[in-house]
Design a protein around this motif. Structure first.
Motif, mmCIF file in Angstrom:
data_model
loop_
_atom_site.group_PDB
_atom_site.id
_atom_site.type_symbol
_atom_site.label_atom_id
_atom_site.label_comp_id
_atom_site.label_asym_id
_atom_site.label_seq_id
_atom_site.Cartn_x
_atom_site.Cartn_y
_atom_site.Cartn_z
ATOM 1 N N VAL A 1 -0.973 -6.624 0.480
ATOM 2 C CA VAL A 1 -2.086 -7.447 0.025
ATOM 3 C C VAL A 1 -1.512 -8.617 -0.766
ATOM 4 O O VAL A 1 -0.678 -8.420 -1.653
ATOM 5 C CB VAL A 1 -3.066 -6.644 -0.851
ATOM 6 N N SER B 1 0.830 -1.206 0.000
ATOM 7 C CA SER B 1 0.000 0.000 0.000
ATOM 8 C C SER B 1 0.868 1.260 0.000
ATOM 9 O O SER B 1 2.007 1.234 0.451
ATOM 10 C CB SER B 1 -0.928 0.012 1.218
ATOM 11 N N TRP C 1 -3.038 -8.792 3.940
ATOM 12 C CA TRP C 1 -4.454 -9.055 3.716
ATOM 13 C C TRP C 1 -4.625 -9.976 2.526
ATOM 14 O O TRP C 1 -4.145 -9.675 1.426
ATOM 15 C CB TRP C 1 -5.198 -7.754 3.452
ATOM 16 N N ALA D 1 -8.455 0.623 0.757
ATOM 17 C CA ALA D 1 -7.509 0.275 1.829
ATOM 18 C C ALA D 1 -7.084 1.549 2.564
ATOM 19 O O ALA D 1 -7.382 2.658 2.120
ATOM 20 C CB ALA D 1 -6.297 -0.425 1.220
#
Length: 184
Positions: free
Chosen positions: A71, A64, A121, A160
């Motif tokens: 992720v 991110s 995630w 996110a």
């Protein structure tokens, strides 16, 4: 030729496996193409990598822009004409229980988190089958897994945690590159 004519069941089975692999590879390339739009928003993306010393591959790893999360996205090519739903702790594709796929993604994300040092995630990106509402989530024994239709994946990822920290994101991406290598 004998597989096509139905005279060689082993060859027919091998042809079917090869066709599934080809469709899966095409879906992974399409996912990668769609995820490229996130680079302009500060995401750092790696495709087709593995944890050093492990045999399984990770289709897509995304860091991110704020550097607080990673992720682990797994592309799935499921049958056209079916709908993906989540009910309680079960994931369904039509009448087929696909909870095992969610469990596997959650376990892989947990393994990556353990070596990268930040939360990871899990996200399943589905091609072919329709995902109810474009996005569902399912709880597994290893954690929550997001499931998105391919055309909704970028929207889900853009939701996110917001913010930018180039230095933190660069550091997390460097750590990802240390512990993940290209899958061959």
């Amino acid at each position: 030729m004998t597989a096509w004519a139905g005279l060689n069941p082993q060859a027919a089975a091998a042809d079917a496996v090869a066709a599934r692999w080809r469709l899966g590879a095409e879906a992974e390339r399409e996912t990668a193409r769609r995820l490229r739009a996130l680079r302009l928003r500060g995401w750092r993306i790696r495709h087709d990598v593995r944890l050093t010393g492990r045999r399984f591959n990770l289709d897509h790893i995304l860091v991110s822009p704020c550097g607080t999360a990673v992720v682990m996205a797994d592309t799935k090519r499921w049958p056209v004409g079916r709908t993906v739903t989540a009910a309680g702790d079960r994931l369904w594709c039509g009448g087929e229980d696909r909870t095992g796929e969610a469990e596997k993604a959650a376990r892989y994300a947990s393994l990556v988190a353990g070596v990268v040092g930040v939360e990871v995630w899990p996200l399943l990106i589905v091609h072919g089958s329709r995902v109810a509402g474009g996005h569902v989530q399912v709880g597994t024994s290893s954690g929550l897994v997001q499931v998105a239709a391919v055309d909704q994946a970028v929207r889900v990822l853009r939701a996110a945690p917001a913010g930018w920290s180039w230095s933190r994101a660069r550091g997390v991406a460097a750590r990802v590159d240390e512990v993940l290598s290209p899958y061959r």
